[in-house]
Scaffold this active site. Structure first.
Site: not given
Length: 696
Positions: A354, A359, A546, A550, A696
């Protein structure tokens, strides 16, 4: 506004194009202000807070010792107690003003939610629970989180806190509030789903971390670490033990040859940190290996777990292997070993699959795009929707989640070493050319190239929900991007002559991912096909990758016994005292609950999973809405419409597959259907929907 390649720019816009990029690059000096639009690079030197607490001093991530991607430079002053660490403030770190959240997103959750969580709800939790180390004594205690909840002595911002967290904060009377969690859908379907070995195995293919499982390609299993430091390299999972478990199906050699053995391997990665982590109170660590067998119906069966403690504190190496059993003592040891492995996999999921791979590694792409590609550039226009909100989301993560003493450190097994281990994963495991879905599957032995197979890949496990749905999305993305790029780059020579494009790709490698610039895995950028592969990889990471890790977090980790984030105690058979062993024999369930997260850790993490799994009301889903500049071009609009149509077909295929009783990893009694890659969703915690960006 029309897109232009650099040499196509009208004369009246050429100077404006050049000056815009100069402003966005800045001069690398001074502290950035909220109104700035400057994109620059820095190392991760802002995670600790030594000025407030020397125990929160953390190493700099980015450099030879701890390689790491770069983040956006803020220019804040250095700490008084540590001149290489950046000062932390109570406000969110700077991001260029073009990257900030919309008013809708800001007001619905995001910053306000996490701020209230950390400054309102968590202090209230601490007051309500009292002892931060207090664990759960039974499943009934855990069920109370969903049934009765925890009374919160909220004092300040009470109404505002309830308004931004309506799913969690329930009003009991005019004066009392309670934190009560929504039961995850997994619990609705099967309250004991977390107990079952078959579910433990199934989730490696259809859960929230489908990136950990890999094919066993050689036997015996061996460590690559120095045996002089870490003990014998050969695994304690023997050929005889495996053959006993599979009961005459085949020999181990045949199983390896026929691609029947799979593994979660967190042995070499964790082992060097076992001593360090064990010196931290309230947690422990092992190196671990978990071996699975592929059944004839394409389901996985767990065969063995190996836990290893290296030589330390003048004690020799300690290894133990656990297997499913039919006697009570070994059954409970197996359950405890699973808890340790799940804590390891939870860390890999959250910090590698993740945070790191989506990110963190995407931020340099965003910085380079804004510094080197004009807003007029068609590649900038293509990528911009996929970069929406990511930098501010990352700033939130640095401020509240991965910081020293933050949610991750206080709730995950590696504790204060969580980000050091993350750096180790980046330096040893990350390659750009393995981030696209087909290459990722091939690198883990989960697929091989086969021109005759669907998508050009033959899966090692045919019923692999993440891969099956993901490959449809990957192909749709690649086809759309191919048509888009072909429209602008009609000649192959245009790629090498595009100075902005070449500067962008070079800066990603040599600046944004500086510590990996000389490592293998960076493709050349010489042809349209090179560009298409690079862009498809980036867009996949921001969307499908993602989404798959997530939006299922609350479904699978919201009931924490299924995915504990921390194992607090060592195995009861690791050199126990007579009293410890006796206590285990008389109270095995109590030993398991001592190993699980504390009440404080569980409630804190469950609240975070709730918000991270939620779609904002202004969420933009992949292929749902065409960008205005694309709609003005008939060729691009037609290509986008075809892309949208392929995503609508994926919606139909996902529903069809989830109703196919032959696909036992996504259909069956008590099983949650696999919808994480279903493109579209309504707002909230839905367990489906693929946003265009890491928002997010």
């Amino acid at each position: 506004m029309q897109s232009y390649l650099p040499w196509e720019t009208p004369n009246g816009l050429k100077k404006l194009r050049e000056e815009e990029l100069k402003v966005l690059r800045g001069n690398g000096q001074g502290e950035r202000k909220l109104f700035d639009r400057v994109y620059d690079y820095d190392v991760y030197n802002d995670l600790g807070g030594p000025d407030n607490d020397l125990n929160k001093k953390r190493p700099i991530l980015g450099g030879k010792q701890f390689p790491y991607p770069r983040r956006c430079r803020t220019g804040r002053p250095m700490c008084d107690t540590d001149p290489v660490s950046e000062k932390r403030t109570s406000v969110l770190p700077y991001v260029p003003r073009d990257e900030v959240f919309s008013d809708v997103k800001l007001l619905t959750f995001s910053t306000n939610y996490l701020y209230c969580l950390l400054h309102g709800m968590i202090p209230s939790l601490e007051g309500a629970i009292g002892d931060a180390n207090r664990g759960f004594s039974s499943l009934t205690d855990i069920d109370q989180l969903f049934n009765e909840g925890i009374n919160l002595p909220l004092q300040e911002n009470k109404g505002f806190l309830k308004s931004v967290m309506p799913r969690l904060i329930k009003t009991i009377t005019e004066t009392d509030d309670v934190l009560r969690f929504e039961p995850p859908p997994t619990v609705h379907k099967d309250k004991l789903f977390w107990y079952r070995d078959e579910e433990f195995a199934r989730q490696t293919l259809a859960g929230c971390n489908p990136f950990g499982i890999r094919l066993v390609t050689e036997w015996p299993l061996k460590s690559k670490l120095d045996p002089q430091i870490y003990g014998p390299s050969e695994s304690a999972i023997t050929k005889e033990l495996i053959e006993k478990q599979i009961k005459g199906y085949m020999t181990v050699d045949e199983a390896v040859k026929q691609k029947k053995l799979f593994i979660l391997d967190y042995h070499d990665w964790f082992l060097p940190y076992v001593k360090k982590v064990r010196d931290v109170e309230g947690t422990t660590l092992y190196g671990s290996r978990t071996v699975f067998f592929l059944n004839p119906d394409d389901t996985l069966r767990p065969l063995a777990i190996e836990l290893t403690r290296p030589p330390m504190d003048r004690k020799p190496v300690w290894k133990s292997v656990y297997t499913p059993s039919w006697n009570s003592t070994d059954v409970w040891l197996w359950r405890l070993a699973k808890a340790h492995v799940l804590a390891h996999d939870s860390y890999h999921h959250q910090l590698v699959s993740h945070w790191l791979r989506t990110h963190c590694c995407t931020e340099p792409y965003i910085l380079a795009a804004n510094r080197q590609l004009s807003e007029m550039h068609p590649v900038y226009r293509l990528l911009h929707p996929h970069f929406r909100y990511t930098m501010e989301t990352n700033a939130l993560g640095r401020q509240f989640l991965i910081n020293g003493g933050g949610i991750i450190e206080s709730s995950f097994t590696p504790s204060k070493y969580s980000m050091e281990l993350n750096s180790l994963a980046y330096g040893q495991q990350w390659r750009f050319d393995h981030q696209g879905l087909p290459a990722d599957l091939i690198s883990r032995g989960m697929a091989v190239e086969d021109p005759a197979a669907p998508h050009g890949l033959r899966l090692s496990i045919k019923d692999y929900p993440f891969a099956n749905d993901g490959l449809i999305l990957w192909d749709a993305l690649k086809q759309w991007i191919s048509e888009y790029i072909s429209h602008y780059y009609s000649k192959a020579s245009f790629i090498e002559s595009d100075e902005e494009l070449q500067a962008w790709w070079n800066e990603i490698r040599t600046v944004g991912h500086f510590d990996m610039k000389d490592e293998p895995g960076w493709p050349d950028l010489r042809t349209p096909q090179d560009l298409i592969e690079i862009l498809t990889t980036m867009v996949w990471v921001c969307s499908g990758h993602h989404a798959s890790v997530n939006f299922g977090q609350y479904a699978y980790a919201g009931y924490f016994p299924n995915r504990p984030t921390i194992a607090r105690t060592k195995m009861p058979n690791e050199e126990p005292s007579e009293e410890e062993w006796k206590f285990f024999l008389e109270n095995p369930e109590a030993v398991l609950f001592e190993c699980f997260p504390s009440q404080m850790q569980a409630a804190r993490v469950m609240a975070v999973w709730d918000v991270l799994s939620s779609h904002s009301p202004d969420e933009e889903y992949i292929g749902a809405t065409i960008e205005p500049s694309w709609a003005e071009n008939p060729d691009i609009k037609a290509a986008f419409d075809r892309f949208h149509g392929r995503l609508m077909e994926l919606e139909r295929v996902v529903d069809q597959r989830n109703g196919d009783r032959n696909l036992k990893n996504r259909f069956g009694a008590g099983i949650l259907p696999y919808e994480f890659l279903k493109p579209f969703s309504e707002p909230g915690v839905t367990g489906k929907g693929v946003p265009t960006s890491i928002s997010i």
